[in-house]
Design a protein around this motif. Sequence first.
Motif, short mmCIF file in Angstrom:
data_model
loop_
_atom_site.label_atom_id
_atom_site.label_comp_id
_atom_site.label_asym_id
_atom_site.label_seq_id
_atom_site.Cartn_x
_atom_site.Cartn_y
_atom_site.Cartn_z
N MET A 132 -43.33 10.89 41.71
CA MET A 132 -42.30 10.45 40.66
C MET A 132 -40.85 10.14 41.02
O MET A 132 -40.32 11.16 41.67
CB MET A 132 -42.00 10.75 39.30
N LEU A 133 -40.00 9.02 41.42
CA LEU A 133 -39.21 8.89 42.15
C LEU A 133 -37.90 8.73 41.55
O LEU A 133 -37.90 7.28 40.68
CB LEU A 133 -39.06 8.31 43.26
N PHE A 134 -37.16 9.21 41.23
CA PHE A 134 -35.57 8.54 39.84
C PHE A 134 -34.72 8.09 40.17
O PHE A 134 -33.72 8.83 41.26
CB PHE A 134 -35.57 9.07 39.15
N SER A 135 -33.22 7.23 40.43
CA SER A 135 -32.13 6.69 41.81
C SER A 135 -31.47 6.06 40.80
O SER A 135 -31.84 5.37 39.68
CB SER A 135 -32.86 6.10 43.08
N ALA A 136 -30.63 5.98 40.65
CA ALA A 136 -29.67 4.88 39.60
C ALA A 136 -29.27 3.66 40.72
O ALA A 136 -29.36 3.28 40.20
CB ALA A 136 -27.77 6.05 40.34
N THR A 137 -29.80 3.90 42.15
CA THR A 137 -30.04 2.25 42.45
C THR A 137 -31.30 2.37 43.84
O THR A 137 -31.71 4.23 43.79
CB THR A 137 -28.90 2.09 44.17
N LEU A 138 -31.70 2.04 44.21
CA LEU A 138 -33.08 1.54 44.70
C LEU A 138 -32.85 0.51 46.24
O LEU A 138 -33.52 -0.10 46.11
CB LEU A 138 -34.12 1.25 43.75
N ASP A 139 -32.10 1.51 46.60
CA ASP A 139 -31.99 0.49 48.11
C ASP A 139 -32.00 1.69 49.63
O ASP A 139 -32.10 2.37 48.99
CB ASP A 139 -30.57 -0.51 47.62
N GLY A 140 -31.50 0.29 50.43
CA GLY A 140 -31.63 1.48 51.93
C GLY A 140 -32.86 2.06 51.83
O GLY A 140 -33.79 2.17 51.90
N ASP A 141 -32.46 4.00 52.21
CA ASP A 141 -33.43 4.90 51.92
C ASP A 141 -34.46 4.66 51.52
O ASP A 141 -35.16 5.47 51.33
CB ASP A 141 -32.44 6.31 53.17
N VAL A 142 -33.73 4.97 50.42
CA VAL A 142 -34.60 5.32 49.04
C VAL A 142 -35.84 4.03 49.03
O VAL A 142 -37.25 4.33 48.66
CB VAL A 142 -33.42 4.95 47.43
N ASP A 143 -35.57 2.98 49.34
CA ASP A 143 -36.39 2.07 49.40
C ASP A 143 -37.25 2.26 50.92
O ASP A 143 -38.76 1.91 50.63
CB ASP A 143 -35.49 0.90 49.69
N GLN A 144 -37.29 2.72 51.50
CA GLN A 144 -37.91 3.55 52.78
C GLN A 144 -38.40 4.35 52.32
O GLN A 144 -40.25 4.78 52.74
CB GLN A 144 -37.34 4.29 53.98
N LEU A 145 -38.25 5.75 51.17
CA LEU A 145 -39.29 6.44 50.64
C LEU A 145 -40.34 5.74 49.74
O LEU A 145 -41.38 6.36 49.69
CB LEU A 145 -38.11 7.30 49.85
N VAL A 146 -39.85 4.87 48.77
CA VAL A 146 -41.30 4.31 48.04
C VAL A 146 -41.79 3.55 48.29
O VAL A 146 -43.45 3.71 48.50
CB VAL A 146 -40.07 3.14 46.90
N GLN A 147 -41.60 2.66 50.06
CA GLN A 147 -42.45 1.92 50.36
C GLN A 147 -43.48 3.17 50.92
O GLN A 147 -44.74 3.02 51.16
CB GLN A 147 -41.67 0.64 51.95
N ARG A 148 -43.34 4.16 52.22
CA ARG A 148 -43.36 4.81 52.71
C ARG A 148 -44.84 6.26 51.71
O ARG A 148 -45.98 6.44 51.83
CB ARG A 148 -43.26 5.90 53.42
N TYR A 149 -44.13 6.18 50.76
CA TYR A 149 -44.74 7.49 49.67
C TYR A 149 -45.02 7.66 48.13
O TYR A 149 -45.84 7.63 47.48
CB TYR A 149 -43.94 9.14 49.69
N LEU A 150 -44.81 6.24 47.63
CA LEU A 150 -45.40 5.88 46.46
C LEU A 150 -46.62 4.76 46.59
O LEU A 150 -46.63 4.03 46.79
CB LEU A 150 -44.15 5.25 44.98
N ARG A 151 -47.55 4.97 45.60
CA ARG A 151 -48.78 3.35 45.79
C ARG A 151 -48.63 3.15 44.17
O ARG A 151 -48.75 4.02 43.33
CB ARG A 151 -50.23 4.66 46.01
N ASP A 152 -48.70 1.46 44.48
CA ASP A 152 -48.68 1.19 43.35
C ASP A 152 -48.03 1.34 42.59
O ASP A 152 -47.90 1.85 40.92
CB ASP A 152 -49.62 0.86 42.48
N PRO A 153 -46.73 1.92 42.22
CA PRO A 153 -46.20 2.88 41.29
C PRO A 153 -45.65 2.19 39.90
O PRO A 153 -45.56 0.52 40.18
CB PRO A 153 -44.72 3.54 41.87
N ALA A 154 -45.67 2.46 38.42
CA ALA A 154 -45.32 1.92 37.44
C ALA A 154 -44.05 2.04 37.86
O ALA A 154 -42.64 2.25 37.30
CB ALA A 154 -45.96 2.59 36.54
N GLU A 155 -42.58 0.38 37.23
CA GLU A 155 -41.44 0.73 37.89
C GLU A 155 -40.83 0.38 36.57
O GLU A 155 -40.91 -0.23 35.46
CB GLU A 155 -40.87 -0.55 38.51
N HIS A 156 -39.93 1.44 36.52
CA HIS A 156 -39.25 1.26 34.56
C HIS A 156 -37.21 1.23 35.40
O HIS A 156 -37.52 2.65 36.41
CB HIS A 156 -39.87 2.70 33.70
#
Length: 459
Positions: A182-206
Motif C-alpha cells: 500500500m502506497l500513500f502520497s500527496a503526489t504521484l509523480d517522478g520517483d513515486v511513479d517508479q515505485l508504483v510501477q515496480r512494486y504494486l500489482r494492479d493497485p486499487a487507486e484512490h
Amino acid sequence: MTSFTGLGLPAAVLRTLDEHGVTKPFPIQAAALPNALAGRDVLGRGRTGSGKTLAFGLGLLTRIAGRRAQPKEPLALVLVPTRELAQQVTEALTPYAEALRLRLATVVGGVSISRQIAALRDGAEVVVATPGRLHDLIERKGCRLGRVGITVLDEADQMCDMGFLPQVTEILDQVRPDGQRMLFSATLDGDVDQLVQRYLRDPAEHSVDPASSAVATIEHHLFVVHGPDRWSVATEIAARDGRVLLFLDTKHGVDQLTRHLRGSGVAAAALHSGKAQPQRTRTLNQFKNGEITALVATNVAARGLHIDDLDLIVNVDPATDPKDYLHRAGRTARAGRSGTVVSLVLSGQRRETSQVMADADVTAKVTKVRSGEAELSRITGAKAPSGKPLDGGPAQRPKNQNAPFRGLGSTKDPKTGSGSTTGSGSGTGSGSGARGSRKTNEARKLAEARKAARVRRGG
C-alpha cells in the motif's frame, strides 16, 4: 460509507473506534479500507491530515490479527520519512493493536538502537520505521524482512524527496514478493511513479484530493514587511493568545528566533533535525498540551505533524517550493477545521513568493504590515510580548511600535530609533555623534597611556 460497521472489522476494533469518538470514516478511509481489508494493493493520494493512517492501519491490523511474529521477523511494515511521523503513526495505531493483542515496534534514528534491537528480538508483529534506521538494523542482523506480508509506504513523495529511494527499494526487495503493498502520497509523480510501477500489482487507486492539495478552509495571507521589522512582527505574532507554528529554512535561524522569543517572554521551543529525538518528542508533547505556545521549526515539522486545533501557521522564511508551502499549510485546518497561513515577505521577495503560491493553487490576500499595527492583530491576534525572559538574563528592551527592529543583539537609540554602534558614531541624531566621538577619544587616550607605560618599563 457513513460508518465503519459492515466492513468486516473485528468487534474489538469497532469498540475502540467508538471509545475514541471515531464514528464516521474520512473519504480516504471509506475509499481505501475495503481494498486494504481484501488484501489488494492500494495506491492512495491524499494530503496529510486526510486520515490515511487509519485507512491503511485498520486493514493491516485486521489482516494479521491472531498471528504471532517470531523474534526479529515482523509480519507487517510501515515505512515513513520522519521520526515524528513514525511516532504519530504508532500512537494512532496503538489502541487498535492493543485491542487485537498485537505488538508494535517503532524504529527511528536519534534514540537507542540497542533498545530497538531488543524490542524486535522479543517479537513485534508490526514495525513502524524510517528507512535509514531500519537499514541499520538489517545490517546489524537485528531485523529480517522475509516474513513481512504487508508493506505500507506513507508519505512516499517525501521519502523520495529526502533521498531515501535507494534504501526504500532495497527494503522492498527483501519483503515477501507475494505480499500486499500500500502506497500513500500527496503526489504521484517522478520517483513515486517508479515505485508504483515496480512494486504494486494492479493497485486499487484512490484520490481524495486534487494534486495541488489546497484546502478551502485555510485563509492565506502575504504580509509585506520592512526588513528590519520582520523579527518584531514575528515576535508579536508568537506572543498571541493561543498556539502558533513558525517555519524557518535553517536550524540556525530556528535556534536564533527561539532564543529571541524566550528572551522576550514567549513560551517558545525549537524543533529541527539537530535536536535529539527525546528532546524533539518532549517539545512536541509540550506544544500539544499548551506548555509551549510557539513552536519554531524547519520543514521537519511540515509533514506528519498533527496538532489538534492549531489555527495559525507563520512562514517567517517564505516557502520556495509549492509542495513545501502546501505541507506547511497542512498543519492547520485538519479534520475539517479552519485555519490561517501567513507568509512574511520583504518587498523584493513578493513576486517569487506569489508565484510559489500560484503554483500551489493558492490565492493570498496581500497586506503591508508593521509591528504594533491593528491590522496585524486583527488577522493573527498579535500582541506585544511581556519582555520578561523565561531563561534568566536581562529583559528584552521594549521596542517602539512601528519602529524598525535591527536584529538580535542590537539596541536602539530611544530618540532616533537607530541602531547604536561603537566606533566613529555616525548616527543621525546629534547625541549619537557626540557619544561616538567621546568613545573614540577615550579609546585613543587609553591606548596612548598603555604605550607610555610600556616605554617606562623598557618594553
